[in-house]
Design a protein around this motif. Structure first.
Motif, PDB file in Angstrom:
ATOM      1  N   HIS A 159       0.839  -1.189   0.000  1.00  0.00           N
ATOM      2  CA  HIS A 159       0.000   0.000   0.000  1.00  0.00           C
ATOM      3  C   HIS A 159       0.881   1.248   0.000  1.00  0.00           C
ATOM      4  N   CYS A 160       0.479   2.254  -0.754  1.00  0.00           N
ATOM      5  CA  CYS A 160       1.195   3.534  -0.725  1.00  0.00           C
ATOM      6  C   CYS A 160       1.062   4.124   0.674  1.00  0.00           C
ATOM      7  N   ALA A 161       2.171   4.520   1.252  1.00  0.00           N
ATOM      8  CA  ALA A 161       2.191   5.018   2.625  1.00  0.00           C
ATOM      9  C   ALA A 161       2.138   6.539   2.713  1.00  0.00           C
ATOM     10  N   VAL A 162       2.001   7.222   1.590  1.00  0.00           N
ATOM     11  CA  VAL A 162       2.069   8.678   1.572  1.00  0.00           C
ATOM     12  C   VAL A 162       0.766   9.295   2.091  1.00  0.00           C
ATOM     13  N   PHE A 163       0.902  10.229   3.029  1.00  0.00           N
ATOM     14  CA  PHE A 163      -0.209  11.049   3.505  1.00  0.00           C
ATOM     15  C   PHE A 163       0.069  12.479   3.051  1.00  0.00           C
ATOM     16  N   ASP A 164      -0.715  12.977   2.105  1.00  0.00           N
ATOM     17  CA  ASP A 164      -0.478  14.328   1.607  1.00  0.00           C
ATOM     18  C   ASP A 164      -1.482  15.302   2.209  1.00  0.00           C
ATOM     19  N   ARG A 165      -1.535  16.494   1.656  1.00  0.00           N
ATOM     20  CA  ARG A 165      -2.424  17.520   2.210  1.00  0.00           C
ATOM     21  C   ARG A 165      -3.898  17.154   2.077  1.00  0.00           C
ATOM     22  N   GLN A 166      -4.220  16.234   1.198  1.00  0.00           N
ATOM     23  CA  GLN A 166      -5.613  15.837   1.018  1.00  0.00           C
ATOM     24  C   GLN A 166      -6.037  14.733   1.990  1.00  0.00           C
ATOM     25  N   ALA A 167      -5.096  14.143   2.700  1.00  0.00           N
ATOM     26  CA  ALA A 167      -5.418  13.064   3.638  1.00  0.00           C
ATOM     27  C   ALA A 167      -6.291  13.599   4.769  1.00  0.00           C
ATOM     28  N   SER A 168      -7.204  12.747   5.244  1.00  0.00           N
ATOM     29  CA  SER A 168      -8.108  13.177   6.310  1.00  0.00           C
ATOM     30  C   SER A 168      -8.544  11.979   7.137  1.00  0.00           C
ATOM     31  N   HIS A 169      -8.502  12.125   8.445  1.00  0.00           N
ATOM     32  CA  HIS A 169      -8.987  11.109   9.381  1.00  0.00           C
ATOM     33  C   HIS A 169      -9.345  11.862  10.674  1.00  0.00           C
ATOM     34  N   PRO A 170     -10.541  12.425  10.736  1.00  0.00           N
ATOM     35  CA  PRO A 170     -10.920  13.284  11.869  1.00  0.00           C
ATOM     36  C   PRO A 170     -10.728  12.642  13.232  1.00  0.00           C
ATOM     37  N   GLU A 171     -11.031  11.340  13.371  1.00  0.00           N
ATOM     38  CA  GLU A 171     -10.884  10.694  14.669  1.00  0.00           C
ATOM     39  C   GLU A 171      -9.421  10.672  15.095  1.00  0.00           C
ATOM     40  N   PHE A 172      -8.548  10.308  14.172  1.00  0.00           N
ATOM     41  CA  PHE A 172      -7.117  10.304  14.472  1.00  0.00           C
ATOM     42  C   PHE A 172      -6.629  11.699  14.805  1.00  0.00           C
ATOM     43  N   GLU A 173      -7.029  12.668  14.014  1.00  0.00           N
ATOM     44  CA  GLU A 173      -6.532  14.030  14.187  1.00  0.00           C
ATOM     45  C   GLU A 173      -6.910  14.589  15.561  1.00  0.00           C
ATOM     46  N   ARG A 174      -8.128  14.309  16.006  1.00  0.00           N
ATOM     47  CA  ARG A 174      -8.531  14.762  17.330  1.00  0.00           C
ATOM     48  C   ARG A 174      -7.736  14.045  18.416  1.00  0.00           C
ATOM     49  N   PHE A 175      -7.623  12.714  18.297  1.00  0.00           N
ATOM     50  CA  PHE A 175      -6.890  11.928  19.292  1.00  0.00           C
ATOM     51  C   PHE A 175      -5.426  12.348  19.344  1.00  0.00           C
ATOM     52  N   TYR A 176      -4.843  12.547  18.176  1.00  0.00           N
ATOM     53  CA  TYR A 176      -3.431  12.922  18.080  1.00  0.00           C
ATOM     54  C   TYR A 176      -3.181  14.261  18.754  1.00  0.00           C
ATOM     55  N   ASP A 177      -4.020  15.250  18.478  1.00  0.00           N
ATOM     56  CA  ASP A 177      -3.869  16.565  19.072  1.00  0.00           C
ATOM     57  C   ASP A 177      -4.035  16.501  20.588  1.00  0.00           C
ATOM     58  N   GLU A 178      -5.021  15.751  21.052  1.00  0.00           N
ATOM     59  CA  GLU A 178      -5.229  15.612  22.495  1.00  0.00           C
ATOM     60  C   GLU A 178      -4.070  14.875  23.160  1.00  0.00           C
ATOM     61  N   HIS A 179      -3.524  13.910  22.460  1.00  0.00           N
ATOM     62  CA  HIS A 179      -2.379  13.171  22.996  1.00  0.00           C
ATOM     63  C   HIS A 179      -1.190  14.108  23.229  1.00  0.00           C
ATOM     64  N   ILE A 180      -0.890  14.929  22.249  1.00  0.00           N
ATOM     65  CA  ILE A 180       0.223  15.860  22.386  1.00  0.00           C
ATOM     66  C   ILE A 180      -0.027  16.833  23.530  1.00  0.00           C
ATOM     67  N   ARG A 181      -1.249  17.327  23.637  1.00  0.00           N
ATOM     68  CA  ARG A 181      -1.580  18.276  24.705  1.00  0.00           C
ATOM     69  C   ARG A 181      -1.423  17.621  26.080  1.00  0.00           C
ATOM     70  N   LYS A 182      -1.803  16.355  26.195  1.00  0.00           N
ATOM     71  CA  LYS A 182      -1.634  15.651  27.468  1.00  0.00           C
ATOM     72  C   LYS A 182      -0.159  15.460  27.787  1.00  0.00           C
ATOM     73  N   LEU A 183       0.634  15.164  26.778  1.00  0.00           N
ATOM     74  CA  LEU A 183       2.073  14.996  26.994  1.00  0.00           C
ATOM     75  C   LEU A 183       2.703  16.315  27.452  1.00  0.00           C
ATOM     76  N   LEU A 184       2.299  17.417  26.816  1.00  0.00           N
ATOM     77  CA  LEU A 184       2.808  18.724  27.219  1.00  0.00           C
ATOM     78  C   LEU A 184       2.394  19.048  28.658  1.00  0.00           C
ATOM     79  N   ALA A 185       1.169  18.688  29.012  1.00  0.00           N
ATOM     80  CA  ALA A 185       0.672  18.986  30.354  1.00  0.00           C
ATOM     81  C   ALA A 185       1.428  18.193  31.412  1.00  0.00           C
ATOM     82  N   VAL A 186       1.602  16.910  31.184  1.00  0.00           N
ATOM     83  CA  VAL A 186       2.234  16.079  32.202  1.00  0.00           C
ATOM     84  C   VAL A 186       3.738  16.348  32.293  1.00  0.00           C
TER      85      VAL A 186
END
Length: 384
Positions: free
Chosen positions: A153-180
């Motif tokens: 499978h092509c592994a490239v994620f370009d500007r058109q890639a979208s996965h709202p569930e991942f994007e929300r989880f990813y952002d929250e994960h980083i924020r939790k890491l920064l907080a702790v």
């Protein structure tokens, strides 16, 4: 970095890196790996519980360190991680990486034992403890993208890639890491993020990217050295193979996988060359395929190009203070001159091995890689 006599990277096959995976880590790591949806739910529950702690935290100018393995990404990660504003993943974050706040809170309650830094399994002179920065972000990607490491499978994620569930989880994960961690800036090393630069830049338009690259002759020699080393280690310690899979390290060893950047035929050719023992040619095509993708991407995306700093390994070793200054300026991280001098001390080209390719192999490497290498300022003479 260590010093020893020069040697052919292929001679490393007889050496055993001495992989060890504690039973508790093997068991818990297996559960996390087999049950990604369960751990995503736990991560979401954690976010709801600690919402007050992260409410005012935003992901500000994250810094992404990426490059084909053995290009200097660990050096860059470690130097940036020394900054007082920076939070990274650490070795201690594994296995329950998807619940960083709770896990780190629990670790804070555990009595600290005096750790002695150990040379990491790569046998490259870099010593680590449980608090050393590490590239664990890949576990987040694998939890949401199960085919991320499938060469078919092509592994490239370009500007058109979208996965709202991942994007929300990813952002929250980083924020939790920064907080702790009580830090302000997130820095991640991720070799596979080379094929996600466009996607990440869309998610974080103010992100900064450090793209590491290395002279192909020396780079391929180092890659071959690690492949032999990890193959021996995983053969002698099967748990190590499972551990590498669980943390998303498929660069070396018994389950080595090529990143598919969109050319299925080339990816299949690289895989076949590796499987038939044609290591030099396989790695040469792989180096050219990966960095051709990067060069094309930067040529065609001016905004991303402005957000990226290409860091050549040779420049980092020969002009460490100058290059680390450029790295920090580009990353928008202020640092005192004395701290830069200290960070630069000890950085030099490796002395613990030297490639011993035949004339035919050197010619093969140069013929395959030179058109791409020239785009990054490398001449036909590698200096080897």
């Amino acid at each position: 970095m260590t010093t020893s006599s020069a040697q052919d990277p292929r001679s490393e096959a007889s050496q055993d890196p001495g992989f060890t995976v504690p039973t508790w880590m093997h068991v818990l790591g297996g559960w996390v790996n087999r049950s990604p949806r369960t751990w995503i739910k736990l991560g979401n529950l954690e976010t709801r519980v600690v919402q007050d702690a992260i409410a005012d935290i935003t992901v500000d100018r994250p810094v992404y360190v990426s490059g084909l393995a053995r290009s200097g990404t660990t050096i860059l990660l470690e130097r940036l991680a020394e900054h007082s504003h920076v939070a990274t993943h650490r070795y201690a974050d594994f296995p329950p990486l998807l619940t960083p706040y709770w896990w780190n809170r629990w670790l804070a309650l555990v009595p600290n034992s005096q750790e002695v830094a150990q040379e990491r399994a790569h046998k490259d002179g870099i010593t680590i403890t449980s608090q050393s920065p590490e590239a664990f972000e890949e576990m987040l990607w694998m939890a949401f993208f199960p085919h991320a490491h499938d060469p078919n499978h092509c592994a490239v994620f370009d500007r058109q890639a979208s996965h709202p569930e991942f994007e929300r989880f990813y952002d929250e994960h980083i924020r939790k890491l920064l907080a702790v961690r009580q830090r302000q800036r997130y820095v991640a090393k991720g070799n596979y993020n080379l094929v996600r630069l466009g996607y990440l830049h869309r998610l974080y338009p103010e992100a900064r990217f450090l793209v590491a690259i290395r002279d192909p002759v020396w780079h391929i020699a180092s890659l071959m050295k690690q492949q032999a080393l990890f193959t021996t280690g995983e053969t002698n310690q099967p748990r190590a193979l499972e551990h590498m899979r669980r943390v998303g390290h498929f660069e070396f060893g018994l389950d080595r996988r090529a990143i598919n950047v969109g050319d299925d035929t080339m990816t299949a050719k690289i895989t076949e060359l590796w499987e038939t023992g044609q290591e030099v040619e396989g790695w040469a095509h792989y180096w050219a395929d990966i960095y051709r993708h990067v060069a094309n991407l930067l040529d065609n995306d001016p905004a991303l190009r402005d957000a990226c700093l290409v860091v050549r390994y040779e420049d980092l070793c020969s002009q460490p203070e100058e290059m680390l200054t450029r790295v920090h300026v580009h990353s928008q991280l202020s640092v005192e001159p004395q701290a830069l001098r200290e960070a630069a001390s000890g950085l030099h080209a490796p002395t613990y091995y030297r490639p011993k390719f035949s004339d035919r192999e050197l010619t093969l490497i140069r013929e395959i890689t030179q058109p791409v290498a020239a785009r990054f300022g490398y001449s036909n003479e590698s200096g080897y």
